[in-house]
Design a protein around this motif. Structure first.
Motif, mmCIF file in Angstrom:
data_model
loop_
_atom_site.group_PDB
_atom_site.id
_atom_site.type_symbol
_atom_site.label_atom_id
_atom_site.label_comp_id
_atom_site.label_asym_id
_atom_site.label_seq_id
_atom_site.Cartn_x
_atom_site.Cartn_y
_atom_site.Cartn_z
ATOM 1 N N LYS A 1 23.284 113.461 42.178
ATOM 2 C CA LYS A 1 24.603 114.059 42.373
ATOM 3 C C LYS A 1 25.708 113.257 41.701
ATOM 4 N N ILE A 2 26.651 113.984 41.108
ATOM 5 C CA ILE A 2 27.895 113.406 40.620
ATOM 6 C C ILE A 2 29.003 114.010 41.471
ATOM 7 N N VAL A 3 29.626 113.178 42.301
ATOM 8 C CA VAL A 3 30.611 113.640 43.273
ATOM 9 C C VAL A 3 32.000 113.487 42.653
ATOM 10 N N VAL A 4 32.671 114.622 42.455
ATOM 11 C CA VAL A 4 33.928 114.701 41.706
ATOM 12 C C VAL A 4 35.093 115.001 42.643
ATOM 13 N N PHE A 5 36.219 114.316 42.418
ATOM 14 C CA PHE A 5 37.455 114.668 43.132
ATOM 15 C C PHE A 5 38.634 114.067 42.402
ATOM 16 N N GLY A 6 39.845 114.513 42.772
ATOM 17 C CA GLY A 6 41.050 113.971 42.158
ATOM 18 C C GLY A 6 42.098 115.026 41.872
ATOM 19 N N MET A 7 42.742 114.901 40.721
ATOM 20 C CA MET A 7 43.887 115.728 40.342
ATOM 21 C C MET A 7 43.611 116.410 39.004
ATOM 22 N N ASP A 8 44.161 117.427 38.679
ATOM 23 C CA ASP A 8 44.745 118.504 39.451
ATOM 24 C C ASP A 8 43.648 119.533 39.687
ATOM 25 N N ALA A 9 43.580 120.064 40.891
ATOM 26 C CA ALA A 9 42.484 120.949 41.282
ATOM 27 C C ALA A 9 42.250 122.096 40.304
ATOM 28 N N ALA A 10 43.323 122.731 39.854
ATOM 29 C CA ALA A 10 43.200 123.915 39.000
ATOM 30 C C ALA A 10 43.115 123.569 37.520
ATOM 31 N N GLN A 11 43.272 122.296 37.187
ATOM 32 C CA GLN A 11 43.268 121.917 35.773
ATOM 33 C C GLN A 11 42.093 120.982 35.473
ATOM 34 N N CYS A 12 42.302 119.692 35.548
ATOM 35 C CA CYS A 12 41.264 118.758 35.101
ATOM 36 C C CYS A 12 40.045 118.717 36.018
ATOM 37 N N ILE A 13 40.214 118.962 37.307
ATOM 38 C CA ILE A 13 39.032 119.062 38.180
ATOM 39 C C ILE A 13 38.212 120.284 37.771
ATOM 40 N N SER A 14 38.888 121.379 37.508
ATOM 41 C CA SER A 14 38.196 122.596 37.057
ATOM 42 C C SER A 14 37.489 122.357 35.723
ATOM 43 N N ASN A 15 38.187 121.769 34.763
ATOM 44 C CA ASN A 15 37.584 121.508 33.455
ATOM 45 C C ASN A 15 36.379 120.579 33.565
ATOM 46 N N THR A 16 36.531 119.505 34.327
ATOM 47 C CA THR A 16 35.455 118.526 34.502
ATOM 48 C C THR A 16 34.226 119.170 35.122
ATOM 49 N N THR A 17 34.443 119.947 36.172
ATOM 50 C CA THR A 17 33.333 120.565 36.889
ATOM 51 C C THR A 17 32.596 121.561 36.008
ATOM 52 N N ARG A 18 33.331 122.425 35.347
ATOM 53 C CA ARG A 18 32.680 123.438 34.520
ATOM 54 C C ARG A 18 31.965 122.814 33.332
ATOM 55 N N HIS A 19 32.588 121.836 32.691
ATOM 56 C CA HIS A 19 31.967 121.172 31.555
ATOM 57 C C HIS A 19 30.739 120.384 32.005
ATOM 58 N N GLY A 20 30.857 119.676 33.127
ATOM 59 C CA GLY A 20 29.713 118.929 33.645
ATOM 60 C C GLY A 20 28.543 119.834 33.989
ATOM 61 N N ALA A 21 28.831 120.974 34.597
ATOM 62 C CA ALA A 21 27.766 121.931 34.909
ATOM 63 C C ALA A 21 27.114 122.447 33.627
ATOM 64 N N ASP A 22 27.912 122.730 32.597
ATOM 65 C CA ASP A 22 27.363 123.184 31.316
ATOM 66 C C ASP A 22 26.459 122.130 30.681
ATOM 67 N N LEU A 23 26.736 120.858 30.954
ATOM 68 C CA LEU A 23 25.903 119.773 30.422
ATOM 69 C C LEU A 23 24.646 119.536 31.267
ATOM 70 N N GLY A 24 24.547 120.272 32.371
ATOM 71 C CA GLY A 24 23.361 120.165 33.216
ATOM 72 C C GLY A 24 23.464 119.160 34.342
ATOM 73 N N TYR A 25 24.656 118.610 34.569
ATOM 74 C CA TYR A 25 24.834 117.656 35.651
ATOM 75 C C TYR A 25 24.905 118.368 37.003
#
Length: 196
Positions: free
Chosen positions: A117-141
């Motif tokens: 697991k990669i546990v993600v949190f921080g700022m901003d929920a609708a911007q960089c958290i969203s980008n990080t999560t979607r990109h990380g999922a696309d990379l298979g994380y």
């Protein structure tokens, strides 16, 4: 929990200027951001589990308060200051998986175990958290987002221009991320990891 399967903590943009945003941004969502961030960090540090910090340097806008030219607002917020040898990565776009060097570190920690697991949190929920999560999922994380350790600001409706509150924006962002990751709370993620 074996050392090679411990969850990786990934803090995104918990910088002073974002957490303590200027009045013109309106209110910030999630009043429990700071204590939840502190609780997660304390838990990870007590176990010597891996912690990775990411900060944003907006090179495209020299007036942005999270540009490195403004050290007081650019610096990590007091609740999330790196300690010891915890690495800090600087990003210039929404996702840290673009040109920050973090991918190599994460892949080294994973050692081919993409279910870690990669546990993600921080700022901003609708911007960089969203980008990080979607990109990380696309990379298979295997991404887990701690929704009540994220925060953000409101936005305008794209059709009407009506202001949408910070809490509504936050909730919508977390709801959309459920397609890409497990979205949970501080208490639940710690319970899932064996903490009561």
């Amino acid at each position: 929990m074996s050392a090679d399967n411990t969850p990786i903590l990934l803090l995104i943009d918990i910088q002073h200027g974002l957490v303590e945003g200027p009045a013109e941004w309106g209110g910030r969502s999630n009043p429990n951001l700071v204590p939840n961030v502190q609780h997660l960090l304390e838990t990870w540090r007590s176990r010597s589990w891996p912690i990775l910090h990411v900060i944003h340097d907006d090179k495209d806008d020299p007036t942005n308060i999270i540009n490195a030219a403004y050290p007081e607002t650019y610096k990590p917020h007091a609740c999330a200051r790196p300690e010891g040898d915890e690495p800090v990565f600087v990003k210039h776009v929404g996702s840290p998986f673009v040109a920050s060097g973090i991918n190599k570190v994460i892949d080294g920690l994973l050692e081919g175990k993409k279910d870690r697991k990669i546990v993600v949190f921080g700022m901003d929920a609708a911007q960089c958290i969203s980008n990080t999560t979607r990109h990380g999922a696309d990379l298979g994380y295997n991404i887990v987002v701690v929704g009540d350790a994220c925060s953000g600001y409101g936005m305008q409706d794209w059709k009407t221009g009506k202001n949408i509150s910070a809490e509504e924006t936050h909730d919508a962002a977390m709801s959309m991320l459920q397609t890409y990751a497990k979205v949970t709370t501080t208490d639940k993620v710690l319970k899932d990891l064996g903490f009561e």
